[in-house]
Motif scaffolding. Structure first.
Motif, mmCIF file in Angstrom:
data_model
loop_
_atom_site.group_PDB
_atom_site.id
_atom_site.type_symbol
_atom_site.label_atom_id
_atom_site.label_comp_id
_atom_site.label_asym_id
_atom_site.label_seq_id
_atom_site.Cartn_x
_atom_site.Cartn_y
_atom_site.Cartn_z
ATOM 1 N N CYS A 16 79.128 22.605 110.019
ATOM 2 C CA CYS A 16 79.988 22.404 108.855
ATOM 3 C C CYS A 16 79.898 23.587 107.896
ATOM 4 C CB CYS A 16 79.593 21.120 108.134
ATOM 5 S SG CYS A 16 80.725 20.711 106.793
ATOM 6 N N TRP A 53 85.136 22.982 105.709
ATOM 7 C CA TRP A 53 85.291 22.357 104.408
ATOM 8 C C TRP A 53 86.309 23.179 103.641
ATOM 9 C CZ3 TRP A 53 83.301 24.049 99.339
ATOM 10 C CH2 TRP A 53 83.742 23.180 98.317
ATOM 11 N N ASN A 85 85.518 18.446 106.914
ATOM 12 C CA ASN A 85 84.679 17.675 106.015
ATOM 13 C C ASN A 85 85.458 17.482 104.723
ATOM 14 O OD1 ASN A 85 82.751 16.780 104.088
ATOM 15 N ND2 ASN A 85 81.106 17.621 105.342
ATOM 16 N N SER A 136 86.165 13.552 107.720
ATOM 17 C CA SER A 136 85.175 12.666 107.089
ATOM 18 C C SER A 136 85.440 12.597 105.595
ATOM 19 C CB SER A 136 83.756 13.160 107.366
ATOM 20 O OG SER A 136 83.609 14.531 107.064
ATOM 21 N N GLU A 177 81.978 7.728 105.296
ATOM 22 C CA GLU A 177 80.590 8.130 105.584
ATOM 23 C C GLU A 177 79.592 7.355 104.732
ATOM 24 O OE1 GLU A 177 77.998 12.159 104.826
ATOM 25 O OE2 GLU A 177 80.104 12.392 105.377
ATOM 26 N N CYS A 203 82.217 7.931 109.721
ATOM 27 C CA CYS A 203 81.470 9.161 110.002
ATOM 28 C C CYS A 203 80.011 8.797 109.826
ATOM 29 C CB CYS A 203 81.882 10.274 109.044
ATOM 30 S SG CYS A 203 80.811 11.731 109.133
ATOM 31 N N ASP A 205 76.346 9.704 109.476
ATOM 32 C CA ASP A 205 75.447 10.801 109.119
ATOM 33 C C ASP A 205 74.017 10.357 109.439
ATOM 34 O OD1 ASP A 205 73.578 12.334 107.400
ATOM 35 O OD2 ASP A 205 75.411 13.294 106.667
ATOM 36 N N GLN A 234 77.529 13.269 112.086
ATOM 37 C CA GLN A 234 76.972 14.424 111.405
ATOM 38 C C GLN A 234 75.501 14.520 111.795
ATOM 39 O OE1 GLN A 234 78.227 13.932 107.297
ATOM 40 N NE2 GLN A 234 79.814 15.467 107.620
ATOM 41 N N GLU A 330 78.845 17.230 114.404
ATOM 42 C CA GLU A 330 78.893 18.313 113.415
ATOM 43 C C GLU A 330 77.520 18.485 112.772
ATOM 44 O OE1 GLU A 330 82.106 19.044 110.038
ATOM 45 O OE2 GLU A 330 80.659 17.517 109.410
ATOM 46 N N GLU A 332 75.261 19.463 109.964
ATOM 47 C CA GLU A 332 75.621 19.541 108.545
ATOM 48 C C GLU A 332 74.381 19.693 107.668
ATOM 49 O OE1 GLU A 332 77.932 17.483 104.857
ATOM 50 O OE2 GLU A 332 76.458 16.434 106.066
#
Length: 370
Positions: A16, A53, A85, A136, A177, A203, A205, A234, A330, A332
Motif C-alpha cells: 500500500c 492511496w 486504499n 477498502s 475495515e 477488508c 486487516d 491487509q 496488500e 500495509e
C-alpha cells in the motif's frame, strides 16, 4: 505480484502506497518511480502490485484530466493496480493524524462521493485481464458519537454506494475495515452492522484482528457464514507485550508512543482498552496488543514481539484451503516514518515484507503466476 491458488483463482499481492506522503497527481506519479519501482527491482519481480492511496485532491485531478498519465506511469515502472486504499481521505502522513483519519465518515455524503470516485478511477486502472478490483474503506465511523440518526445516514449511503458501483462496467467491490475503537470493531461487529444489507464486503486487516484478540479461523468462518466476502486482506502485524506489569516491557512500549497515528491498546481477557499509547491506566493483568503496524519480516526489540503468527493464521484461513477466500493481499505497514530505529531506505524494508508474504503464499500451495 500474481499467484494462482490451486482452485484456479488469481491472487494479487501488492503493497500500500499510503506509506508515501504525496497528495497531488504529480507526486503520486513520481513516487512510483522513486519508491515502488525500486521495491520491484529488489524483489526481482517482472510485475508488482501497488495498492494505491489516492487522496481526495489526487482523485479530483484524475477525474479532470483522465487516468492516462497514471496508467502510463504504472506500465513504465512494471506496476499494476487492482486495489485502492480508500480509508484515509487526505493528510495521512501529516505531522498529526490521530482521529482525523476517520473523517469524513459514512454518515457524510463526502465519504460516499470519494468512494464512488475511487471506484470509477480504479475501473479505468484495472488491467484488462483482472477479474475485478477492490476499495477498502473505514468501518463506518469512530464509535462516538454514533446515534440512530447516524446509523440511518450511513445505511442510506451504503445503499447509494451499491447503486453507483453497479453501473461501472467493471466489478469493483468495497470492503469495510473493522478496527478497534470504531463502530465496526471486530468481525462480530461486521456481521451485526453489515451482513445482508447492501452486498458489500470486508477488508480484513490482520493487525486489527490481532489487537482484538480474534482467532483468524473463527473470524473468517464467521464472515463466511454471514455471507460477507473478504474483498481484501491487509497483511499487517501488531505489537504484543506478554507481561505489561514488567517495567522493562512498559519502557520498551513507550518508544512507540508518537504523535502522528492512533495506537489503540487492548488487554487480553479483561475487556480493558485504551484509545492510544501510552496506556498506563490499563490494569496490566493480561497481555497487551497495540495497533502499531510493525514490519512483517522483523521482530521488535524484546520483550515486545509481533503478532506475525496471527497474520500467518489469517493467510492460512483465507488461502490455505480448497478455495481461495480473497483475491487481494496488500502489505500495509504505513508506519515506517514513525517506526523506532527504522532504516533510511524504506524500499529494502518493503521488499523484505513482500518477500516474507510471497514465501507464505507459496508455502500454502499458491504458484507465482507470471
Amino acid at each position: 505480484m500474481r499467484f494462482r491458488h490451486p482452485d484456479g483463482t488469481r491472487v494479487h499481492l501488492a503493497y500500500c502506497t499510503n506509506v508515501h506522503p504525496a497528495e497531488d497527481l504529480d507526486g503520486v506519479i513520481a513516487q512510483l518511480a522513486a519508491h515502488a519501482r525500486p521495491v520491484r527491482e529488489r524483489l526481482g519481480a517482472p510485475l508488482l502490485g501497488v495498492g494505491l492511496w489516492l487522496a481526495r485532491p489526487v482523485v479530483d485531478a484524475l477525474l479532470r484530466e483522465g487516468t492516462g498519465r497514471l496508467r502510463a506511469a504504472l506500465a513504465a515502472n512494471g506496476l499494476e493496480a487492482v486495489t485502492l486504499n480508500g480509508f484515509p481521505y487526505r493528510g495521512f502522513q501529516e505531522r498529526v493524524v490521530k482521529h482525523r483519519v476517520y473523517h469524513p465518515d459514512w454518515t457524510r455524503d463526502e465519504r460516499l462521493r470519494y468512494t464512488l470516485d475511487l471506484a470509477r478511477v480504479l475501473a479505468e486502472l484495472l488491467p484488462d485481464d483482472a477479474d475485478g478490483g477492490s476499495v477498502s474503506t473505514l468501518p463506518l465511523a469512530w464509535r462516538e458519537p454514533w446515534t440512530p440518526r447516524d446509523a440511518g445516514a450511513a445505511r442510506r449511503n451504503r445503499e447509494r454506494l451499491a447503486e453507483g458501483l453497479a453501473g461501472l462496467g467493471r466489478t469493483i467491490r468495497v470492503g469495510f475495515e473493522p478496527e478497534p475503537g470504531c463502530v465496526v470493531e471486530t468481525t462480530e461487529g461486521a456481521v451485526r452492522h453489515l451482513a445482508g444489507r447492501d452486498g458489500h464486503g470486508v477488508c480484513l486487516d490482520a493487525c486489527h484482528l490481532a489487537v482484538a484478540f480474534e482467532d483468524p479461523g473463527e473470524a473468517v468462518a464467521r464472515l463466511g457464514a454471514a455471507g460477507l466476502p473478504v474483498v481484501k486482506l491487509q497483511a499487517s502485524a501488531a505489537l504484543h507485550l506478554d507481561d505489561p506489569a514488567d517495567p522493562a516491557g512498559r519502557a520498551a512500549l513507550e518508544a512507540y508512543a508518537e504523535p502522528r497515528f492512533l495506537h489503540q491498546v487492548r488487554e487480553r481477557g479483561h475487556g480493558a482498552g485504551a484509545d492510544d499509547l501510552p496506556a498506563a491506566a490499563l490494569p496490566g493483568r493480561g497481555a497487551w496488543r497495540v495497533h502499531f503496524h510493525v514490519p512483517l519480516h522483523a521482530d521488535p526489540p524484546p520483550p515486545l514481539r509481533s503478532t506475525r503468527d496471527v497474520l500467518d493464521g489469517t493467510l492460512r484461513a483465507l488461502l490455505g484451503g480448497a478455495r481461495a477466500l480473497t483475491p487481494h493481499v496488500e502489505v500495509e505497514t504505513y508506519t515506517w516514518g514513525v517506526l523506532p530505529g527504522a532504516p533510511p531506505d524504506r524500499a529494502d524494508g518493503i521488499a523484505a515484507e513482500l518477500a516474507w508474504t510471497r514465501d507464505r503464499l507459496t508455502a500454502l500451495g499458491l504458484k507465482e503466476d507470471t
